[in-house]
Design a protein around this motif. Structure first.
Motif, PDB file in Angstrom:
ATOM      1  N   SER A 156       0.896  -1.306   0.102  1.00  0.00           N
ATOM      2  CA  SER A 156       0.083   0.107  -0.131  1.00  0.00           C
ATOM      3  C   SER A 156       0.968   1.338  -0.047  1.00  0.00           C
ATOM      4  N   ILE A 157       2.211   1.275   0.443  1.00  0.00           N
ATOM      5  CA  ILE A 157       3.103   2.297   0.314  1.00  0.00           C
ATOM      6  C   ILE A 157       4.344   2.010  -0.759  1.00  0.00           C
ATOM      7  N   THR A 158       4.040   2.873  -1.736  1.00  0.00           N
ATOM      8  CA  THR A 158       4.845   2.650  -3.187  1.00  0.00           C
ATOM      9  C   THR A 158       5.340   4.107  -3.408  1.00  0.00           C
ATOM     10  N   VAL A 159       5.315   5.184  -2.567  1.00  0.00           N
ATOM     11  CA  VAL A 159       5.885   6.329  -2.840  1.00  0.00           C
ATOM     12  C   VAL A 159       6.485   6.958  -1.845  1.00  0.00           C
ATOM     13  N   ALA A 160       7.552   7.654  -1.809  1.00  0.00           N
ATOM     14  CA  ALA A 160       8.334   8.044  -0.791  1.00  0.00           C
ATOM     15  C   ALA A 160       8.772   9.646  -1.284  1.00  0.00           C
ATOM     16  N   PHE A 161       8.766  10.645  -0.401  1.00  0.00           N
ATOM     17  CA  PHE A 161       9.577  11.737  -0.752  1.00  0.00           C
ATOM     18  C   PHE A 161      10.516  12.008   0.323  1.00  0.00           C
ATOM     19  N   ARG A 162      11.759  12.461  -0.108  1.00  0.00           N
ATOM     20  CA  ARG A 162      12.745  12.702   0.903  1.00  0.00           C
ATOM     21  C   ARG A 162      13.668  14.039   0.354  1.00  0.00           C
ATOM     22  N   ARG A 163      14.429  14.577   1.485  1.00  0.00           N
ATOM     23  CA  ARG A 163      15.259  15.618   1.169  1.00  0.00           C
ATOM     24  C   ARG A 163      16.568  14.877   1.354  1.00  0.00           C
ATOM     25  N   LEU A 177      -1.183  16.522   2.932  1.00  0.00           N
ATOM     26  CA  LEU A 177       0.250  17.175   2.523  1.00  0.00           C
ATOM     27  C   LEU A 177       0.913  18.194   3.757  1.00  0.00           C
ATOM     28  N   ASP A 178       0.167  18.667   4.687  1.00  0.00           N
ATOM     29  CA  ASP A 178       0.576  19.244   5.955  1.00  0.00           C
ATOM     30  C   ASP A 178       1.552  17.949   6.735  1.00  0.00           C
ATOM     31  N   PHE A 192       6.739  16.089   8.046  1.00  0.00           N
ATOM     32  CA  PHE A 192       7.688  14.984   8.046  1.00  0.00           C
ATOM     33  C   PHE A 192       9.263  15.510   7.476  1.00  0.00           C
ATOM     34  N   LEU A 193       9.006  16.279   6.221  1.00  0.00           N
ATOM     35  CA  LEU A 193      10.238  16.636   5.571  1.00  0.00           C
ATOM     36  C   LEU A 193      10.832  17.928   6.423  1.00  0.00           C
ATOM     37  N   GLY A 194      10.157  18.657   6.807  1.00  0.00           N
ATOM     38  CA  GLY A 194      10.605  20.060   7.167  1.00  0.00           C
ATOM     39  C   GLY A 194      10.558  20.837   6.069  1.00  0.00           C
ATOM     40  N   ASP A 195      11.142  21.916   6.207  1.00  0.00           N
ATOM     41  CA  ASP A 195      11.175  23.059   5.120  1.00  0.00           C
ATOM     42  C   ASP A 195      12.691  23.156   4.393  1.00  0.00           C
ATOM     43  N   GLY A 196      13.443  21.964   5.011  1.00  0.00           N
ATOM     44  CA  GLY A 196      14.813  22.004   4.325  1.00  0.00           C
ATOM     45  C   GLY A 196      15.966  23.009   4.667  1.00  0.00           C
ATOM     46  N   SER A 197      15.385  23.847   5.957  1.00  0.00           N
ATOM     47  CA  SER A 197      16.128  25.070   6.197  1.00  0.00           C
ATOM     48  C   SER A 197      17.440  24.449   7.259  1.00  0.00           C
ATOM     49  N   ASP A 198      17.091  23.259   7.820  1.00  0.00           N
ATOM     50  CA  ASP A 198      17.929  22.682   8.876  1.00  0.00           C
ATOM     51  C   ASP A 198      18.904  21.864   7.923  1.00  0.00           C
ATOM     52  N   GLY A 212      21.650  22.667   1.066  1.00  0.00           N
ATOM     53  CA  GLY A 212      21.987  21.946   0.105  1.00  0.00           C
ATOM     54  C   GLY A 212      21.315  20.701  -0.439  1.00  0.00           C
ATOM     55  N   THR A 213      20.057  20.335   0.435  1.00  0.00           N
ATOM     56  CA  THR A 213      19.336  19.427  -0.191  1.00  0.00           C
ATOM     57  C   THR A 213      18.240  19.646  -0.886  1.00  0.00           C
ATOM     58  N   GLN A 214      17.877  18.706  -1.826  1.00  0.00           N
ATOM     59  CA  GLN A 214      16.667  18.924  -2.699  1.00  0.00           C
ATOM     60  C   GLN A 214      15.581  18.109  -2.359  1.00  0.00           C
ATOM     61  N   LEU A 215      14.400  18.053  -2.762  1.00  0.00           N
ATOM     62  CA  LEU A 215      13.274  17.365  -2.509  1.00  0.00           C
ATOM     63  C   LEU A 215      12.923  16.141  -3.769  1.00  0.00           C
ATOM     64  N   TYR A 216      12.996  15.058  -3.269  1.00  0.00           N
ATOM     65  CA  TYR A 216      13.019  13.784  -4.139  1.00  0.00           C
ATOM     66  C   TYR A 216      11.718  12.906  -4.046  1.00  0.00           C
TER      67      TYR A 216
END
Length: 201
Positions: free
Chosen positions: A15-22, A68-69, A74-80, A83-87
């Motif tokens: 049932s889980i087949t997609v992930a978003f990561r920084r 989405l919230d 979970f991901l944070g805004d990337g400020s911490d 140099g990271t990108q969202l994948y």
């Protein structure tokens, strides 16, 4: 690419087949495979997104996150993590993780212990900093569930090289990852017990 413990059943049942990561650099690639607590995964697609605004909300039911919230939390805004990108990573389960069975396979005779001795000795010889395998195994036994960075600091090491070494031990079935930190597997605990006299003498 790690999954939260409560996502493991969803990865296992498909049932889980997609992930978003920084990431600064993706840790998986299209066409590759990934061992996970939910099983062996085939990586179908890895792509970089411009930001949260590029997330297709139709993907959310496939992530194990309710909204989405929740993804942003979970991901944070990337400020911490400069140099990271969202994948976005798409995958599907293709079988069981062979290390699960291996972790339960204790070295119950001298030949099995000697085989592990030889494998660990090769890791030690290949290391520029000298022998490390036993120290790491014993540290994980003493401090299960402790963050990798804290374990690495205890040994005066950097976090990422330390984690790479733990993955080598995991491939031998000696350790397993927790949601935070690690613990010894039955195989790893049995190995340390079987070799305790040799190491002290």
């Amino acid at each position: 690419m790690l999954f939260r413990r409560h996502d493991w059943p969803g990865v296992e049942d498909g049932s889980i087949t997609v992930a978003f990561r920084r990431w600064k650099r993706p840790t998986v690639k299209t066409g590759g495979r990934l061992r996970s607590p939910g099983g062996l995964l085939a990586i179908d697609d890895v792509r970089v997104l411009g930001g949260i605004g590029d997330v297709d909300e139709r993907d959310l039911p496939r992530t194990g996150l309710p909204s989405l919230d929740a993804l942003v939390a979970f991901l944070g805004d990337g400020s911490d993590r400069p140099g990271t990108q969202l994948y976005r990573v798409e995958f599907h389960r293709i079988g069981d993780d062979d290390r699960v069975e291996l972790r339960a396979r204790v070295p119950d005779d001298a030949a099995a212990v000697s085989e592990l001795d030889a494998r660990l000795a090769r890791f030690d010889r290949a290391s520029a900093r000298g022998p490390w395998t036993r120290a790491v195994l014993e540290l994980i036994r003493e401090r299960p569930g402790v963050r990798a960075g804290d374990l690495a600091e205890t040994l005066g090491r950097e976090r990422l090289p330390f984690k790479a070494d733990v993955r080598k031990l995991k491939a031998l079935g000696l350790t397993e990852s927790l949601e935070v930190g690690y613990r010894l597997s039955p195989r790893g605990a049995a190995y340390l017990d079987a070799t305790a006299t040799d190491s002290s003498g």
